[in-house]
Scaffold this active site. Structure first.
Site, PDB file in Angstrom:
ATOM      1  N   VAL A 196       0.966  -1.155   0.115  1.00  0.00           N
ATOM      2  CA  VAL A 196       0.059   0.034   0.019  1.00  0.00           C
ATOM      3  C   VAL A 196       0.919   1.139  -0.006  1.00  0.00           C
ATOM      4  O   VAL A 196       1.780   1.347   0.925  1.00  0.00           O
ATOM      5  CB  VAL A 196      -0.923   0.183   1.184  1.00  0.00           C
ATOM      6  CG1 VAL A 196      -1.835   1.190   1.214  1.00  0.00           C
ATOM      7  CG2 VAL A 196      -1.642  -1.216   1.301  1.00  0.00           C
ATOM      8  N   GLU A 197       0.833   2.100  -1.076  1.00  0.00           N
ATOM      9  CA  GLU A 197       1.605   2.896  -1.148  1.00  0.00           C
ATOM     10  C   GLU A 197       1.193   4.596  -1.275  1.00  0.00           C
ATOM     11  O   GLU A 197       0.082   4.773  -1.326  1.00  0.00           O
ATOM     12  CB  GLU A 197       2.587   3.054  -2.521  1.00  0.00           C
ATOM     13  CG  GLU A 197       3.711   3.858  -2.868  1.00  0.00           C
ATOM     14  CD  GLU A 197       4.314   3.830  -4.495  1.00  0.00           C
ATOM     15  OE1 GLU A 197       3.549   2.933  -5.132  1.00  0.00           O
ATOM     16  OE2 GLU A 197       5.373   4.471  -4.347  1.00  0.00           O
ATOM     17  N   ASP A 198       1.856   5.428  -0.530  1.00  0.00           N
ATOM     18  CA  ASP A 198       1.814   6.874  -0.724  1.00  0.00           C
ATOM     19  C   ASP A 198       2.427   7.341  -1.851  1.00  0.00           C
ATOM     20  O   ASP A 198       3.736   7.695  -1.965  1.00  0.00           O
ATOM     21  CB  ASP A 198       2.285   7.616   0.597  1.00  0.00           C
ATOM     22  CG  ASP A 198       1.853   9.196   0.487  1.00  0.00           C
ATOM     23  OD1 ASP A 198       1.090   9.598  -0.276  1.00  0.00           O
ATOM     24  OD2 ASP A 198       2.243   9.857   1.491  1.00  0.00           O
TER      25      ASP A 198
END
Ligand SMILES: *[C@@H]1O[C@H](CO)[C@@H](O)[C@H](O)[C@H]1NC(C)=O
Ligand SMILES: *[C@@H]1O[C@H](CO)[C@@H](O)[C@H](O)[C@H]1NC(C)=O
Ligand SMILES: *[C@@H]1O[C@H](CO)[C@@H](O)[C@H](O)[C@H]1NC(C)=O
Ligand SMILES: CC(=O)N[C@H]1CO[C@H](CO)[C@@H](O)[C@@H]1O
Length: 233
Positions: free
Chosen positions: A167-169
């Site tokens: 899960v990436e910003d």
């Protein structure tokens, strides 16, 4: 995806090579080089042949099809080879050929697709091209069963060292996007199979938590053999 197989320059105007019967292989290939025995596909003088590409240097360009399991057939592996070559029909001492194998593998849950590029100068064996890597991604909405499949190729071969569940910003316009509260994401069936055929679950993975620039920990990750659970905290 279009795959072009180039054997030689400016010799063959099309992928269709018609051999005059009764000549031996070398004379036939010479005649082909002289242009006397090629069944040419000429640019249409009128009309519009939008299905034919013309090239002075390429032959055997084809669009790689997505194979499918014949209707009514069950689980298993189904393949076909698509290639272009020189000799092998009437002249059988040697064949110079190159192409791809397309494969559809059906299990009870889903069908996956793979593509291998190879070349062969018969009677030697066929060798795989290692310079080209082809990757296929299948995204399926399991609620509806609708899926999209995309296959692309690259000359940057993968190293096969990591499998990731992330899960990436992510970055956009040169900066990180304002981060959403994503709740909890559960990746299931977290198994990666390497080139040696060994399968690894996620349980011994390195866990990387998301940390803001001011030092606040924003995620909580738990891993098991078959699941990676990533929660926003
Ligand atoms: C090909 O062309 C060369 C020179 O133009 C000629 O000597 C030769 O006989 C030709 N070969 C065939 C098979 O037509
Ligand atoms: C040929 O046909 C295609 C589609 O049928 C069309 O898009 C293209 O503009 C046509 N080209 C010419 C030169 O008429
Ligand atoms: C999956 O399909 C359902 C039902 O049509 C739809 O509500 C949902 O938005 C779809 N999910 C995605 C990620 O497209
Ligand atoms: C090396 C070379 O001339 N390549 C050309 C072959 O033909 C295709 C299309 O006909 C061109 O795109 C290539 O540049």
């Amino acid at each position: 995806m279009k795959l072009s197989v180039i054997f030689s320059t400016a010799l063959f105007a099309s992928g269709i090579l018609a051999a005059p019967k009764g000549q031996n292989g070398i004379a036939r290939r010479q005649a082909a080089r002289n242009g006397t025995s090629i069944q040419r596909v000429d640019r249409p003088k009128s009309g519009n042949d939008s299905d034919t590409d013309y090239s002075t240097n390429w032959t055997g360009v084809f669009v790689v099809p997505q194979p499918s399991v014949p209707s009514g057939d069950g689980s298993g592996t189904y393949s076909a080879a698509i290639w272009v070559g020189i000799d092998g029909d009437t002249y059988q001492n040697a064949i110079w050929q190159a192409g791809i194998d397309v494969t559809a593998t059906k299990s009870s849950r889903k069908t996956t697709y793979s593509y291998d590029a190879w070349y062969e100068w018969y009677p030697d064996y066929a060798y795989d091209f290692t310079g080209i890597t082809i990757g296929t991604v299948v995204l399926e909405n399991e609620t509806t069963g609708q899926s999209v499949t995309t296959t692309i190729s690259s000359t940057y071969a993968l190293g096969g060292q990591n499998a990731e569940w992330i899960v990436e910003d992510y970055e956009e316009n040169g900066g990180q996007v304002a981060l959403a509260d994503w709740g909890t994401v559960t990746f299931t069936n977290t198994v990666a199979t390497g080139s040696g055929g060994t399968s690894e679950g996620a349980e011994d993975s390195d866990v990387i938590e998301l940390e803001s620039s001011s030092g606040t920990i924003l995620s909580s990750v738990t891993v098991s053999d078959t699941e990676v659970i990533v929660s926003y905290v």
